[in-house]
Scaffold this motif. Sequence first.
Motif, short mmCIF file in Angstrom:
data_model
loop_
_atom_site.label_atom_id
_atom_site.label_comp_id
_atom_site.label_asym_id
_atom_site.label_seq_id
_atom_site.Cartn_x
_atom_site.Cartn_y
_atom_site.Cartn_z
N PRO A 1 0.84 -1.43 0.03
CA PRO A 1 -0.25 0.07 0.03
C PRO A 1 0.86 1.44 -0.06
N THR A 2 0.42 2.37 -0.66
CA THR A 2 0.97 3.54 -0.55
C THR A 2 1.08 4.10 0.71
N ALA A 3 2.00 4.08 1.57
CA ALA A 3 2.23 4.60 3.04
C ALA A 3 3.67 4.42 3.35
N PRO A 4 4.13 5.12 4.34
CA PRO A 4 5.36 5.39 4.89
C PRO A 4 5.98 4.42 5.80
N TRP A 5 7.14 4.43 5.96
CA TRP A 5 7.81 3.13 6.68
C TRP A 5 9.36 3.88 6.93
N PRO A 6 9.69 4.08 8.21
CA PRO A 6 10.84 4.55 8.72
C PRO A 6 12.04 3.63 8.28
N GLY A 7 13.20 4.66 8.21
CA GLY A 7 14.61 3.82 7.83
C GLY A 7 15.51 3.81 9.06
N PRO A 8 16.49 2.95 9.21
CA PRO A 8 17.15 2.89 10.43
C PRO A 8 17.99 4.30 10.86
N GLY A 9 18.31 5.13 9.84
CA GLY A 9 19.09 6.16 10.02
C GLY A 9 18.22 7.22 10.78
N GLN A 10 16.82 7.14 10.20
CA GLN A 10 16.08 7.98 11.06
C GLN A 10 15.50 7.45 12.30
N LEU A 11 15.76 5.94 12.76
CA LEU A 11 15.00 5.68 13.98
C LEU A 11 16.33 5.98 14.93
N ALA A 12 17.41 6.08 14.47
CA ALA A 12 18.62 6.49 15.22
C ALA A 12 18.84 8.09 15.75
N GLY A 13 17.80 8.90 15.16
CA GLY A 13 17.63 10.22 15.53
C GLY A 13 17.65 11.31 14.60
N ASN A 14 18.16 10.80 13.49
CA ASN A 14 18.25 11.79 12.20
C ASN A 14 16.84 12.30 11.82
N GLY A 15 16.87 13.74 11.96
CA GLY A 15 15.28 14.32 11.58
C GLY A 15 14.55 14.59 12.71
N THR A 16 15.04 14.36 14.00
CA THR A 16 14.04 14.47 15.16
C THR A 16 14.48 16.04 15.85
N ALA A 17 13.56 16.31 16.60
CA ALA A 17 13.72 17.57 17.20
C ALA A 17 14.56 17.90 18.12
N CYS A 18 15.45 19.10 18.10
CA CYS A 18 16.27 19.32 19.08
C CYS A 18 15.66 20.02 20.29
N GLU A 19 16.73 20.30 21.42
CA GLU A 19 15.90 20.88 22.44
C GLU A 19 15.91 22.30 22.66
#
Length: 325
Positions: free
Chosen positions: A167-185
């Motif tokens: 199905p046309t839907a997103p799924w995360p990759g390993p780099g993203q799960l490690a913190g890439n693209g996440t919010a800073c403090e």
Amino acid sequence: MRHHHSLLAALLALAAVGCAPHNRRAPSLASAGASAAPLAPTGGYRGRFNNDRQSHADFCVRLRAPTVALRYADGEPTGFSLTDSILRPAPGTGVSCPEPGLARLDAREIVMTADGRPMLFHRGGWGFVGNDPASAVHYGHVLLSDIDSVGLRFVRDHGQRSWVPAPTAPWPGPGQLAGNGTACEARSPTPSRVAARSIPGDMRYLNSARTAAIPYAIYGSPAEDLGPAADRARGVKYTMLTWSWINVRGGGVARALIEDGASFYPCTDVPPIRLASVSDARTRTITGWVEAVYGAIRSGDGWLYGWIVSAHRHGADPVVAHLVR
């Protein structure tokens, strides 16, 4: 509406085709633009927001209309579009869609437009006939309503590679799960203005294997400097927001396009990355430096974080700022 039944029937039988903590504040934009001794072509900050193993979430899907607009993260059209005629995969160029007429998405996340319509990111450039810089296939978000609800996902399983219906839907990759693209403090409350600037063609960086030198131009003002002359003459100016930067394995994966003049909110608790540029992979003659910073832009319903070029210097020329107050 187009139907995907014949595509899926044909493709069901298709054969398999170190992180250090940071605790210092980033310098101001003014100090970031100061000259510095050349650094190694690779190096710089690696850590929570810039980890190895960033990868693409390759997904191929048919368009529902003859022409589909490519968009910024808020849903506004960039001025470029996708058509069946330009979606022609180039054999031997890495992961590409298995037949013509399929849009290749980096289906990592749903991003909403300002009026509440979901989008996924289209991965342009390499892998199509012509490749950058001659390719007419641009990057940008596409509306889910403009693409089929089922497509083909590229998977790796125990060394085997194949396209499978999904199905046309997103799924995360390993780099993203490690913190890439996440919010800073500590995101700056005061935005800088993005100034999409060209980066000279002899300013390149080494790939992960250090066997090829890739132009920094794609992270400068790619719509001005890459692609067919007719596209460059249209005056569209934007730059790239990336999940991680080019000094980590798999880095430089585009997350969104940022229009010239848009607001960017730097993270003051994430160090900038300044790397030397080289002329080519063989001689590795230093030609200047490029600096990137981590921060956020607004999407239609929230924030998107990533890296963008903040400044570059070509040889002994004056520093060129890509973020201005």
